[in-house]
Scaffold this active site. Structure first.
Site, PDB file in Angstrom:
ATOM      1  CD  GLU A  52      -3.237   1.013   0.367  1.00  0.00           C
ATOM      2  OE1 GLU A  52      -2.830   0.772  -0.947  1.00  0.00           O
ATOM      3  OE2 GLU A  52      -4.035   1.361   0.683  1.00  0.00           O
ATOM      4  CB  THR A  95      -3.884   7.218  -3.042  1.00  0.00           C
ATOM      5  OG1 THR A  95      -4.971   6.437  -3.247  1.00  0.00           O
ATOM      6  CG2 THR A  95      -4.131   7.542  -1.383  1.00  0.00           C
TER       7      THR A  95
HETATM    8  N1  HSE Z   1      -7.444   7.241   3.737  1.00  0.00           N
HETATM    9  C1  HSE Z   1      -6.916   7.059   2.698  1.00  0.00           C
HETATM   10  C2  HSE Z   1      -7.248   8.569   1.890  1.00  0.00           C
HETATM   11  C3  HSE Z   1      -7.556   6.208   1.794  1.00  0.00           C
HETATM   12  O1  HSE Z   1      -8.053   9.135   1.954  1.00  0.00           O
HETATM   13  O2  HSE Z   1      -6.206   9.096   1.457  1.00  0.00           O
HETATM   14  C4  HSE Z   1      -7.001   6.279   0.342  1.00  0.00           C
HETATM   15  O3  HSE Z   1      -7.609   5.190  -0.604  1.00  0.00           O
END
Ligand code: HSE
Length: 313
Positions: A130, A183
């Site tokens: 991840e 992300t």
């Molecule tokens: N919590 C993370 C974000 C999840 O919002 O960046 C990414 O999929």
């Protein structure tokens, strides 16, 4: 066992008020990974199917490869591995594509080696995958993809997961505009500091969401699905976001927000019919601006990653 195949489901993280601390597994598609032991050391990704996007074949740069390498090193084995990946989830879509690959890989590696680690013990290895995708350590997609249901990440130091069974009639609508949001970039749009009043609002809603889930109080779940931290910064990056949200609420959804870092948008509803109505309404909102999209309606999956016997990725 010299080879194992595992599947891990898609997930919705953040769940509006639970930025980086809440997620749930979707009862639908996911990623599948096969790990085959080799007598010679070293790691090779031999096949990637099911995705149109280019994914790296270098194992240490791949979200499925890195967890396998980390787990083999931890086990101190002299075996190497061949890795096959079947992507059932689009990349950069906000439904935990990288997390599903990382979890399926760690799960399959554990079984192939007979390492005997428990689900939660596999999490540190999946985090290695991840990290490649998001540049940060957050486990709100990894945990539900691993364990199923809703998962609260109570803390990160050390990681403390609390599994919360979903209410029976809670349905999820997902609408995915056909754009990609990474992300890593989406996290850069987040505020570096948050005003105290927003912390109070967010904490109240996160606590309300947990209480609503535990007591199957759908109205409380609905009142708690508000995000004052990530959504204001990320909403403008998603075409038609406000229109979709308003359409979902008019159709009777309990709440609607960004799935993970987007671009997928989720709505939670009581009952399949309302969830389908929300899906139609959100889809019409995107049609109105000519934005191509996919959509689905599903229950929350009570189970997470699992081994697939007699199958390969
Ligand atoms: N919590 C993370 C974000 C999840 O919002 O960046 C990414 O999929």
């Amino acid at each position: 066992m010299d080879s194992a195949t595992a599947f891990a489901p898609a997930s919705v993280s953040n769940v509006a008020s639970g930025f980086d601390i809440m997620g749930f597994a979707l009862d639908g598609p996911g990623d599948t990974v096969t790990v085959r032991l080799t007598r010679t050391p070293g790691f090779t990704i031999t096949k990637i199917t099911g995705t149109t996007a280019a994914l790296p074949f270098e194992p240490d740069l791949n979200t499925a490869g890195a967890p396998v390498i980390a787990l083999f090193r931890h086990a101190g084995t002299s075996f190497g591995a061949e890795i096959e990946i079947r992507k059932g989830l689009p990349l950069g879509s906000g439904i935990g594509s990288s997390a599903a690959s990382a979890i399926a890989a760690a799960f399959a590696a554990n079984a192939a080696l007979g390492a005997g680690l428990t689900g939660e013990e596999l999490l540190p290895f999946a985090i290695e995958g991840e990290k490649i995708a998001s540049g940060a350590v957050h486990v709100d997609n990894l945990s539900p993809s691993l364990l199923g249901g809703f998962v609260l990440v109570r803390g990160y130091g050390p990681i403390d997961l609390v599994k919360i069974p979903p209410p029976d009639d809670l349905w999820c609508t997902i609408v995915r505009p056909h754009i990609e949001i990474r992300t890593k970039e989406s996290r850069q749009a987040l505020p570096k500091q948050v005003p105290l009043k927003d912390v109070v609002t967010q904490t109240g809603n996160a606590a309300g969401l947990i209480a609503g889930l535990l007591t199957s109080d759908y109205a409380l779940i609905g009142r708690s699905l508000h995000d004052v931290i990530a959504e204001p910064a990320r909403g403008p990056m998603i075409p038609g976001f406000q229109a979709m949200k308003e359409a979902a609420m008019r159709a009777g959804a309990l709440g609607c927000s960004i799935s993970g870092s987007g671009p997928s948008v989720f709505a939670l509803s009581r009952g399949k019919k309302t969830a389908e109505g929300a899906s139609d309404a959100m889809s019409a909102a995107l049609d109105a601006i000519g934005c191509a999209h996919s959509r689905s309606v599903s229950l929350i999956s009570p189970v997470g990653a699992r081994l697939c016997s007699g199958e390969t990725a």
